[in-house]
Design a protein around this motif. Structure first.
Motif, PDB file in Angstrom:
ATOM      1  N   PRO A 198       8.561   0.089   8.227  1.00  0.00           N
ATOM      2  CA  PRO A 198       8.642  -1.131   9.050  1.00  0.00           C
ATOM      3  C   PRO A 198       7.519  -1.239  10.080  1.00  0.00           C
ATOM      4  O   PRO A 198       7.076  -2.350  10.400  1.00  0.00           O
ATOM      5  CB  PRO A 198      10.010  -0.994   9.752  1.00  0.00           C
ATOM      6  N   THR A 199       7.055  -0.118  10.617  1.00  0.00           N
ATOM      7  CA  THR A 199       6.078  -0.156  11.704  1.00  0.00           C
ATOM      8  C   THR A 199       4.639  -0.328  11.227  1.00  0.00           C
ATOM      9  O   THR A 199       3.792  -0.792  11.996  1.00  0.00           O
ATOM     10  CB  THR A 199       6.172   1.127  12.552  1.00  0.00           C
ATOM     11  N   THR A 200       4.340   0.053   9.988  1.00  0.00           N
ATOM     12  CA  THR A 200       2.969  -0.085   9.483  1.00  0.00           C
ATOM     13  C   THR A 200       2.748  -1.392   8.729  1.00  0.00           C
ATOM     14  O   THR A 200       1.598  -1.766   8.474  1.00  0.00           O
ATOM     15  CB  THR A 200       2.618   1.079   8.538  1.00  0.00           C
ATOM     16  N   GLY A 201       3.833  -2.059   8.339  1.00  0.00           N
ATOM     17  CA  GLY A 201       3.707  -3.298   7.586  1.00  0.00           C
ATOM     18  C   GLY A 201       3.229  -3.098   6.165  1.00  0.00           C
ATOM     19  O   GLY A 201       2.728  -4.022   5.527  1.00  0.00           O
ATOM     20  N   ILE A 202       3.404  -1.875   5.637  1.00  0.00           N
ATOM     21  CA  ILE A 202       2.933  -1.586   4.282  1.00  0.00           C
ATOM     22  C   ILE A 202       3.691  -2.381   3.227  1.00  0.00           C
ATOM     23  O   ILE A 202       3.175  -2.635   2.141  1.00  0.00           O
ATOM     24  CB  ILE A 202       3.041  -0.066   3.988  1.00  0.00           C
ATOM     25  N   ALA A 203       4.920  -2.811   3.565  1.00  0.00           N
ATOM     26  CA  ALA A 203       5.700  -3.595   2.608  1.00  0.00           C
ATOM     27  C   ALA A 203       4.983  -4.882   2.226  1.00  0.00           C
ATOM     28  O   ALA A 203       5.088  -5.363   1.096  1.00  0.00           O
ATOM     29  CB  ALA A 203       7.082  -3.906   3.188  1.00  0.00           C
ATOM     30  N   GLY A 204       4.224  -5.433   3.160  1.00  0.00           N
ATOM     31  CA  GLY A 204       3.484  -6.661   2.879  1.00  0.00           C
ATOM     32  C   GLY A 204       2.345  -6.461   1.909  1.00  0.00           C
ATOM     33  O   GLY A 204       1.838  -7.420   1.331  1.00  0.00           O
ATOM     34  N   LYS A 205       1.921  -5.202   1.728  1.00  0.00           N
ATOM     35  CA  LYS A 205       0.842  -4.894   0.802  1.00  0.00           C
ATOM     36  C   LYS A 205       1.358  -4.267  -0.488  1.00  0.00           C
ATOM     37  O   LYS A 205       0.578  -3.732  -1.268  1.00  0.00           O
ATOM     38  CB  LYS A 205      -0.158  -3.933   1.450  1.00  0.00           C
ATOM     39  N   ALA A 206       2.671  -4.322  -0.692  1.00  0.00           N
ATOM     40  CA  ALA A 206       3.272  -3.649  -1.850  1.00  0.00           C
ATOM     41  C   ALA A 206       2.660  -4.113  -3.164  1.00  0.00           C
ATOM     42  O   ALA A 206       2.432  -3.309  -4.081  1.00  0.00           O
ATOM     43  CB  ALA A 206       4.778  -3.879  -1.864  1.00  0.00           C
ATOM     44  N   SER A 207       2.368  -5.398  -3.280  1.00  0.00           N
ATOM     45  CA  SER A 207       1.834  -5.922  -4.538  1.00  0.00           C
ATOM     46  C   SER A 207       0.455  -5.364  -4.849  1.00  0.00           C
ATOM     47  O   SER A 207       0.085  -5.197  -6.017  1.00  0.00           O
ATOM     48  CB  SER A 207       1.782  -7.449  -4.499  1.00  0.00           C
ATOM     49  N   SER A 208      -0.318  -5.047  -3.815  1.00  0.00           N
ATOM     50  CA  SER A 208      -1.670  -4.546  -4.040  1.00  0.00           C
ATOM     51  C   SER A 208      -1.716  -3.061  -4.360  1.00  0.00           C
ATOM     52  O   SER A 208      -2.724  -2.560  -4.847  1.00  0.00           O
ATOM     53  CB  SER A 208      -2.545  -4.832  -2.815  1.00  0.00           C
ATOM     54  N   VAL A 209      -0.612  -2.350  -4.069  1.00  0.00           N
ATOM     55  CA  VAL A 209      -0.592  -0.910  -4.328  1.00  0.00           C
ATOM     56  C   VAL A 209      -0.644  -0.617  -5.823  1.00  0.00           C
ATOM     57  O   VAL A 209      -1.237   0.358  -6.269  1.00  0.00           O
ATOM     58  CB  VAL A 209       0.661  -0.257  -3.688  1.00  0.00           C
ATOM     59  N   PHE A 210      -0.012  -1.486  -6.604  1.00  0.00           N
ATOM     60  CA  PHE A 210       0.088  -1.213  -8.031  1.00  0.00           C
ATOM     61  C   PHE A 210      -0.881  -2.074  -8.843  1.00  0.00           C
ATOM     62  O   PHE A 210      -0.522  -2.651  -9.864  1.00  0.00           O
ATOM     63  CB  PHE A 210       1.531  -1.411  -8.495  1.00  0.00           C
ATOM     64  N   THR A 211      -2.102  -2.164  -8.371  1.00  0.00           N
ATOM     65  CA  THR A 211      -3.146  -2.847  -9.118  1.00  0.00           C
ATOM     66  C   THR A 211      -4.275  -1.871  -9.414  1.00  0.00           C
ATOM     67  O   THR A 211      -4.588  -1.003  -8.596  1.00  0.00           O
ATOM     68  CB  THR A 211      -3.701  -4.044  -8.316  1.00  0.00           C
ATOM     69  N   GLY A 212      -4.882  -2.013 -10.578  1.00  0.00           N
ATOM     70  CA  GLY A 212      -5.997  -1.147 -10.948  1.00  0.00           C
ATOM     71  C   GLY A 212      -5.609   0.321 -10.942  1.00  0.00           C
ATOM     72  O   GLY A 212      -4.555   0.710 -11.450  1.00  0.00           O
ATOM     73  N   ASP A 213      -6.487   1.149 -10.349  1.00  0.00           N
ATOM     74  CA  ASP A 213      -6.228   2.592 -10.284  1.00  0.00           C
ATOM     75  C   ASP A 213      -5.499   3.005  -9.021  1.00  0.00           C
ATOM     76  O   ASP A 213      -5.228   4.197  -8.814  1.00  0.00           O
ATOM     77  CB  ASP A 213      -7.559   3.358 -10.337  1.00  0.00           C
ATOM     78  N   ILE A 214      -5.148   2.031  -8.171  1.00  0.00           N
ATOM     79  CA  ILE A 214      -4.535   2.374  -6.891  1.00  0.00           C
ATOM     80  C   ILE A 214      -3.212   3.087  -7.091  1.00  0.00           C
ATOM     81  O   ILE A 214      -2.873   4.031  -6.368  1.00  0.00           O
ATOM     82  CB  ILE A 214      -4.346   1.110  -6.025  1.00  0.00           C
ATOM     83  N   TRP A 215      -2.445   2.653  -8.086  1.00  0.00           N
ATOM     84  CA  TRP A 215      -1.133   3.265  -8.296  1.00  0.00           C
ATOM     85  C   TRP A 215      -1.254   4.728  -8.699  1.00  0.00           C
ATOM     86  O   TRP A 215      -0.383   5.548  -8.377  1.00  0.00           O
ATOM     87  CB  TRP A 215      -0.333   2.477  -9.332  1.00  0.00           C
ATOM     88  N   LEU A 216      -2.370   5.093  -9.379  1.00  0.00           N
ATOM     89  CA  LEU A 216      -2.582   6.500  -9.726  1.00  0.00           C
ATOM     90  C   LEU A 216      -2.803   7.335  -8.466  1.00  0.00           C
ATOM     91  O   LEU A 216      -2.263   8.438  -8.333  1.00  0.00           O
ATOM     92  CB  LEU A 216      -3.788   6.631 -10.661  1.00  0.00           C
ATOM     93  N   TYR A 217      -3.597   6.818  -7.527  1.00  0.00           N
ATOM     94  CA  TYR A 217      -3.808   7.516  -6.263  1.00  0.00           C
ATOM     95  C   TYR A 217      -2.510   7.604  -5.457  1.00  0.00           C
ATOM     96  O   TYR A 217      -2.205   8.635  -4.856  1.00  0.00           O
ATOM     97  CB  TYR A 217      -4.884   6.816  -5.438  1.00  0.00           C
ATOM     98  N   ALA A 218      -1.746   6.491  -5.444  1.00  0.00           N
ATOM     99  CA  ALA A 218      -0.516   6.449  -4.661  1.00  0.00           C
ATOM    100  C   ALA A 218       0.515   7.437  -5.197  1.00  0.00           C
ATOM    101  O   ALA A 218       1.109   8.220  -4.440  1.00  0.00           O
ATOM    102  CB  ALA A 218       0.060   5.031  -4.661  1.00  0.00           C
ATOM    103  N   ILE A 219       0.736   7.423  -6.523  1.00  0.00           N
ATOM    104  CA  ILE A 219       1.715   8.331  -7.116  1.00  0.00           C
ATOM    105  C   ILE A 219       1.225   9.771  -7.037  1.00  0.00           C
ATOM    106  O   ILE A 219       1.995  10.693  -6.750  1.00  0.00           O
ATOM    107  CB  ILE A 219       2.017   7.922  -8.572  1.00  0.00           C
ATOM    108  N   GLY A 220      -0.079   9.972  -7.282  1.00  0.00           N
ATOM    109  CA  GLY A 220      -0.633  11.324  -7.174  1.00  0.00           C
ATOM    110  C   GLY A 220      -0.492  11.878  -5.770  1.00  0.00           C
ATOM    111  O   GLY A 220      -0.145  13.052  -5.580  1.00  0.00           O
ATOM    112  N   LEU A 221      -0.737  11.021  -4.766  1.00  0.00           N
ATOM    113  CA  LEU A 221      -0.575  11.433  -3.379  1.00  0.00           C
ATOM    114  C   LEU A 221       0.876  11.797  -3.083  1.00  0.00           C
ATOM    115  O   LEU A 221       1.148  12.752  -2.344  1.00  0.00           O
ATOM    116  CB  LEU A 221      -1.027  10.302  -2.453  1.00  0.00           C
ATOM    117  N   GLY A 222       1.791  11.059  -3.687  1.00  0.00           N
ATOM    118  CA  GLY A 222       3.209  11.334  -3.465  1.00  0.00           C
ATOM    119  C   GLY A 222       3.690  12.597  -4.152  1.00  0.00           C
ATOM    120  O   GLY A 222       4.604  13.269  -3.661  1.00  0.00           O
ATOM    121  N   ILE A 223       3.057  12.967  -5.291  1.00  0.00           N
ATOM    122  CA  ILE A 223       3.531  14.120  -6.063  1.00  0.00           C
ATOM    123  C   ILE A 223       2.863  15.418  -5.619  1.00  0.00           C
ATOM    124  O   ILE A 223       3.541  16.367  -5.195  1.00  0.00           O
ATOM    125  CB  ILE A 223       3.285  13.896  -7.573  1.00  0.00           C
ATOM    126  N   PHE A 224       1.544  15.496  -5.707  1.00  0.00           N
ATOM    127  CA  PHE A 224       0.863  16.796  -5.580  1.00  0.00           C
ATOM    128  C   PHE A 224       0.798  17.327  -4.142  1.00  0.00           C
ATOM    129  O   PHE A 224       1.354  18.398  -3.856  1.00  0.00           O
ATOM    130  CB  PHE A 224      -0.520  16.717  -6.227  1.00  0.00           C
TER     131      PHE A 224
END
Length: 301
Positions: A198-224
């Protein structure tokens, strides 16, 4: 003989944390701010952990409401406060000084463990902590010749990163007395996500997270460097002292430096090499127990 597996798991966690730069560089290039990347990290980790928990750890999904403060400690006071302090220090100071102040955390852990967990501070552990702090300072490239001056408040914020980083070991150690390592890791990131999203407003950018290779970085960051790292660290922390675990975990800057040299062509100066060597020596010193004579061998050493 004391098993070295907990130390191996903590070292593995440090190695995973050392990979974080690869994912952060990718997300930064995509236009995300530092705190938005932190929010992506904890939210992705929380979602992954919840899914894994439903499938494999159904018996470890519940906590007592009165224990929620432990996960406020690991999630908000540690993860969120540490990241806020760290990234603020980078902006106010410089990256090398911010990193050096961050890795004062073993000293904070030793003091807090002594005060709240009743862990002893022997000479070997104290020497290892001193070597670690000096080594991290040298590895960060601080020589004292730059002539730069910084405000007291900015230095305190940098030290706040080290303090926040240390709090995970303290609250995590207490939580592990009552809960499985998976439970501790999952609720840490659930609480951190509840505070950051809620404080960073990342929810407003949710659609852009899963475009191109960004989702690979996001999921990789969450896993490894997140799910695997914190689970391994919690598993090892459950089986060793907080202060020892914190010293072993300071392999992270050494591993990150090595990866930078190999992958990104970074160059190390002599002081940085000396600092890295001191960190390695401190880890060896805190883990090796010299054998005593045959008499009294039934006593723990």
């Amino acid at each position: 003989m004391t098993s070295k597996l907990p130390y191996i798991m903590i070292a593995f966690a440090a190695a995973m944390w050392g990979l974080i730069g690869f994912f952060v560089k990718g997300l930064t290039a995509a236009g995300f701010s530092a705190m938005e990347i932190v929010a992506i990290r904890v939210l992705t980790a929380a979602i992954i952990l919840i899914l894994v928990g439903i499938v494999y750890y159904r018996n470890h999904l519940k906590i007592r409401l009165q224990d929620l403060y432990l996960f406020v400690g690991t999630g908000i006071l540690s993860i969120v406060f540490f990241n806020w302090s760290y990234f603020t220090a980078i902006n106010l100071l410089s990256i090398p000084i911010a990193v050096a102040l961050l890795y004062t955390s073993p000293a904070f852990v030793a003091i807090l463990s002594f005060l709240f967990l009743k862990e002893s501070i022997n000479r070997k552990k104290l020497l290892a902590i001193v070597l670690t702090v000096i080594g991290c300072t040298l590895a960060a490239g601080i020589t004292g010749k730059g002539g730069a001056t910084f405000s007291v408040s900015s230095i305190l914020i940098g030290l706040g990163a080290g303090f926040g980083y240390a709090l995970y070991s303290i609250f995590g150690k207490i939580a592990l007395r009552r809960y499985h390592p998976f439970t501790v890791t999952m609720y840490t990131f659930i609480v951190a996500s509840a505070a950051l999203v809620p404080t960073t407003g990342i929810a407003g950018k949710a659609s852009s997270v899963f475009t191109g290779d960004i989702w690979l970085y996001a999921i990789g960051l969450g896993i490894f460097p997140t799910v695997l790292a914190y689970f391994a660290y919690s598993w090892g922390l459950e089986r060793t002292e907080s202060s020892t675990a914190a010293v072993v975990a300071t392999l992270e800057p050494v591993i990150a430096t090595m990866l930078g040299m190999i992958v990104y062509g970074d160059r190390l100066g002599s002081l940085q090499l000396l600092g890295s060597a001191m960190i390695i020596i401190s880890v060896i010193a805190v883990n090796i127990t010299l054998p005593k004579r045959e008499q009294k061998k039934h006593f723990p050493v």
